[in-house]
Write a protein that holds these residues in place. Structure first.
Motif, PDB file in Angstrom:
ATOM      1  N   GLY A  76      46.114 -12.169  -9.776  1.00 32.07           N
ATOM      2  CA  GLY A  76      44.829 -12.219 -10.666  1.00 32.07           C
ATOM      3  C   GLY A  76      45.360 -11.900 -12.118  1.00 32.07           C
ATOM      4  N   LEU A  77      44.765 -10.983 -12.490  1.00 33.92           N
ATOM      5  CA  LEU A  77      44.637 -10.368 -14.042  1.00 33.92           C
ATOM      6  C   LEU A  77      45.677  -9.126 -14.149  1.00 33.92           C
ATOM      7  CD1 LEU A  77      41.254 -11.110 -15.283  1.00 33.92           C
ATOM      8  CD2 LEU A  77      42.948 -12.398 -16.092  1.00 33.92           C
ATOM      9  N   LYS A  78      46.266  -8.783 -13.205  1.00 34.94           N
ATOM     10  CA  LYS A  78      46.933  -7.365 -12.927  1.00 34.94           C
ATOM     11  C   LYS A  78      47.956  -7.309 -14.094  1.00 34.94           C
ATOM     12  CE  LYS A  78      45.738  -6.138  -8.231  1.00 34.94           C
ATOM     13  NZ  LYS A  78      46.120  -6.027  -6.772  1.00 34.94           N
ATOM     14  N   ILE A 101      39.317 -10.626  -7.750  1.00 33.57           N
ATOM     15  CA  ILE A 101      40.163 -10.616  -8.699  1.00 33.57           C
ATOM     16  C   ILE A 101      39.444 -10.164  -9.890  1.00 33.57           C
ATOM     17  CG2 ILE A 101      41.069 -12.341 -10.547  1.00 33.57           C
ATOM     18  CD1 ILE A 101      41.933 -14.204  -8.033  1.00 33.57           C
ATOM     19  N   LEU A 102      38.202 -10.460 -10.237  1.00 34.76           N
ATOM     20  CA  LEU A 102      37.394  -9.979 -11.246  1.00 34.76           C
ATOM     21  C   LEU A 102      37.278  -8.628 -11.224  1.00 34.76           C
ATOM     22  CD1 LEU A 102      34.660 -12.499 -11.742  1.00 34.76           C
ATOM     23  CD2 LEU A 102      36.666 -12.581 -12.912  1.00 34.76           C
ATOM     24  N   GLU A 104      39.028  -6.193  -9.662  1.00 34.60           N
ATOM     25  CA  GLU A 104      40.215  -5.285  -9.769  1.00 34.60           C
ATOM     26  C   GLU A 104      40.706  -5.304 -11.135  1.00 34.60           C
ATOM     27  OE1 GLU A 104      42.224  -6.516  -5.436  1.00 34.60           O
ATOM     28  OE2 GLU A 104      42.927  -7.548  -7.192  1.00 34.60           O
ATOM     29  N   SER A 105      40.043  -5.873 -12.259  1.00 35.14           N
ATOM     30  CA  SER A 105      40.211  -5.994 -13.520  1.00 35.14           C
ATOM     31  C   SER A 105      39.001  -6.124 -14.402  1.00 35.14           C
ATOM     32  CB  SER A 105      41.472  -6.990 -13.929  1.00 35.14           C
ATOM     33  OG  SER A 105      42.406  -7.046 -13.282  1.00 35.14           O
ATOM     34  N   MET A 106      37.956  -5.198 -14.102  1.00 31.75           N
ATOM     35  CA  MET A 106      36.693  -5.647 -14.684  1.00 31.75           C
ATOM     36  C   MET A 106      36.933  -5.189 -16.051  1.00 31.75           C
ATOM     37  SD  MET A 106      33.980  -6.715 -14.180  1.00 31.75           S
ATOM     38  CE  MET A 106      33.741  -7.086 -12.512  1.00 31.75           C
ATOM     39  N   ASP A 107      37.586  -4.051 -16.342  1.00 33.52           N
ATOM     40  CA  ASP A 107      37.889  -3.626 -17.931  1.00 33.52           C
ATOM     41  C   ASP A 107      38.386  -4.749 -18.850  1.00 33.52           C
ATOM     42  OD1 ASP A 107      40.170  -3.556 -16.522  1.00 33.52           O
ATOM     43  OD2 ASP A 107      40.955  -1.939 -17.862  1.00 33.52           O
ATOM     44  N   LEU A 130      28.326 -11.927 -10.036  1.00 35.72           N
ATOM     45  CA  LEU A 130      28.245 -11.839 -11.493  1.00 35.72           C
ATOM     46  C   LEU A 130      27.025 -11.238 -11.946  1.00 35.72           C
ATOM     47  CD1 LEU A 130      29.237 -15.885 -12.210  1.00 35.72           C
ATOM     48  CD2 LEU A 130      30.871 -13.615 -12.084  1.00 35.72           C
ATOM     49  N   ARG A 131      25.896 -11.430 -11.420  1.00 30.96           N
ATOM     50  CA  ARG A 131      24.510 -10.907 -12.089  1.00 30.96           C
ATOM     51  C   ARG A 131      24.626  -9.491 -11.925  1.00 30.96           C
ATOM     52  NH1 ARG A 131      20.372  -9.917  -8.923  1.00 30.96           N
ATOM     53  NH2 ARG A 131      21.071 -11.447  -7.440  1.00 30.96           N
ATOM     54  N   GLN A 132      25.291  -8.955 -10.901  1.00 33.21           N
ATOM     55  CA  GLN A 132      25.234  -7.446 -10.664  1.00 33.21           C
ATOM     56  C   GLN A 132      26.365  -6.783 -11.486  1.00 33.21           C
ATOM     57  OE1 GLN A 132      25.961  -7.517  -6.426  1.00 33.21           O
ATOM     58  NE2 GLN A 132      23.909  -8.325  -6.080  1.00 33.21           N
ATOM     59  N   HIS A 133      27.202  -7.490 -12.133  1.00 31.68           N
ATOM     60  CA  HIS A 133      28.253  -6.977 -12.832  1.00 31.68           C
ATOM     61  C   HIS A 133      27.949  -7.234 -14.376  1.00 31.68           C
ATOM     62  CE1 HIS A 133      30.109  -6.119  -8.992  1.00 31.68           C
ATOM     63  NE2 HIS A 133      30.691  -5.321  -9.629  1.00 31.68           N
ATOM     64  N   ASN A 134      26.812  -7.905 -14.854  1.00 27.28           N
ATOM     65  CA  ASN A 134      26.544  -8.023 -16.052  1.00 27.28           C
ATOM     66  C   ASN A 134      27.518  -9.124 -16.727  1.00 27.28           C
ATOM     67  OD1 ASN A 134      24.526  -6.068 -16.426  1.00 27.28           O
ATOM     68  ND2 ASN A 134      26.063  -4.602 -16.413  1.00 27.28           N
ATOM     69  N   LEU A 135      27.615  -9.997 -15.826  1.00 30.82           N
ATOM     70  CA  LEU A 135      28.436 -11.220 -16.286  1.00 30.82           C
ATOM     71  C   LEU A 135      27.477 -12.497 -16.085  1.00 30.82           C
ATOM     72  CD1 LEU A 135      31.538 -10.815 -14.253  1.00 30.82           C
ATOM     73  CD2 LEU A 135      31.232 -10.309 -16.836  1.00 30.82           C
ATOM     74  N   MET A 136      26.948 -13.072 -17.269  1.00 34.05           N
ATOM     75  CA  MET A 136      25.934 -13.686 -17.421  1.00 34.05           C
ATOM     76  C   MET A 136      26.488 -15.279 -17.529  1.00 34.05           C
ATOM     77  SD  MET A 136      22.910 -14.257 -20.343  1.00 34.05           S
ATOM     78  CE  MET A 136      24.177 -14.895 -21.685  1.00 34.05           C
TER      79      MET A 136
END
Length: 246
Positions: A76-78, A101-102, A104-107, A130-136
């Motif tokens: 992922g993005l690690k 993947i998202l 684990e690297s949400m910051d 996505l909606r619950q993590h403020n990713l529009m």
């Protein structure tokens, strides 16, 4: 470099002049296309598998683009640094894996300008995530290729809200929608519904036909029959909603 319709739908959303991380780059063709077409000035191509990453590296070298595309072994993005690229692309994986993947690297994700995502399964779960993590979800498209339907989402991180996942004025989801409508939008795509996307309409027809076949085979199983009947209702309600969308 010629790309499939599915891959072209991905690159069509990449903002010109940006840098991007191609997560799960596989053969590296998307990364190569982005540089060859002058869409990106820098691409970071990552993959969790050494074999796919080696093939991508070879293709990039053959194209003479090693100065513009870096390959990196990463889950992922690690192994991607904070703010290293403007955005990311992820495709060719299921919705739960993409959400993992998202998560684990949400910051890093929240600091990006954009995400271009093409999950291949569990779409109701994934859009709700996505909606619950403020990713529009700012824009969507859907393409049909080789007998399969592929949604693609252009996603923008929005400022953290006090209550994660709430429907705000800047959200694609309308504040007037009830819980059932939000659930339909999670499953079939808020922007696809609003825009009366033709391929989504074709998909609804296909999916209803598929459910009707299942229904004929579960007549003696009341619980399963009820589930299929509910799915058919959701399909028909979404189609009616699309027809009335403004």
């Amino acid at each position: 470099m010629e790309l499939s319709k599915r891959m072209l739908s991905l690159v069509s959303f990449v903002p010109k002049g940006s840098s991007v991380c191609d997560v799960g780059c596989d053969h590296g063709f998307v990364s190569i296309y982005l540089i060859e077409q002058g869409i990106c000035h820098k691409v970071l191509a990552t993959d969790v598998g050494k074999g796919p990453l080696q093939r991508a590296t070879e293709h990039i070298e053959q194209a003479g683009l090693s100065a513009y595309i870096e390959t990196r072994l990463s889950d992922g993005l690690k192994e991607v640094s904070y703010l290293e690229t403007d955005g990311m692309i992820a495709a060719g994986m299921g919705g739960r894996l993409m959400a993992k993947i998202l998560s684990e690297s949400m910051d890093k994700v929240q600091a990006m300008d954009y995400l271009i995502l093409q999950p291949q399964s569990e779409l109701l779960f994934f859009r709700a995530f996505l909606r619950q993590h403020n990713l529009m979800i700012q824009s969507e498209d859907m393409v049909f290729e080789d007998g399969k339907y592929y949604p693609v989402m252009f996603v923008k991180p929005i400022q953290e809200k006090q209550n994660a996942g709430c429907i705000e004025a800047d959200s694609t989801y309308d504040k007037t929608w009830n819980i059932y409508q939000i659930s339909l939008a999670d499953q079939f795509g808020p922007c696809l519904i609003k825009s009366r996307n033709k391929v989504l309409g074709d998909y609804l027809d296909f999916w209803e036909g598929h459910q009707q076949i299942i229904l004929e085979n579960v007549a003696e199983h009341p619980e399963r029959r009820a589930q299929v009947e509910e799915e058919i209702k959701r399909i028909r309600d979404t189609r009616a909603w699309m027809q009335n969308a403004m």
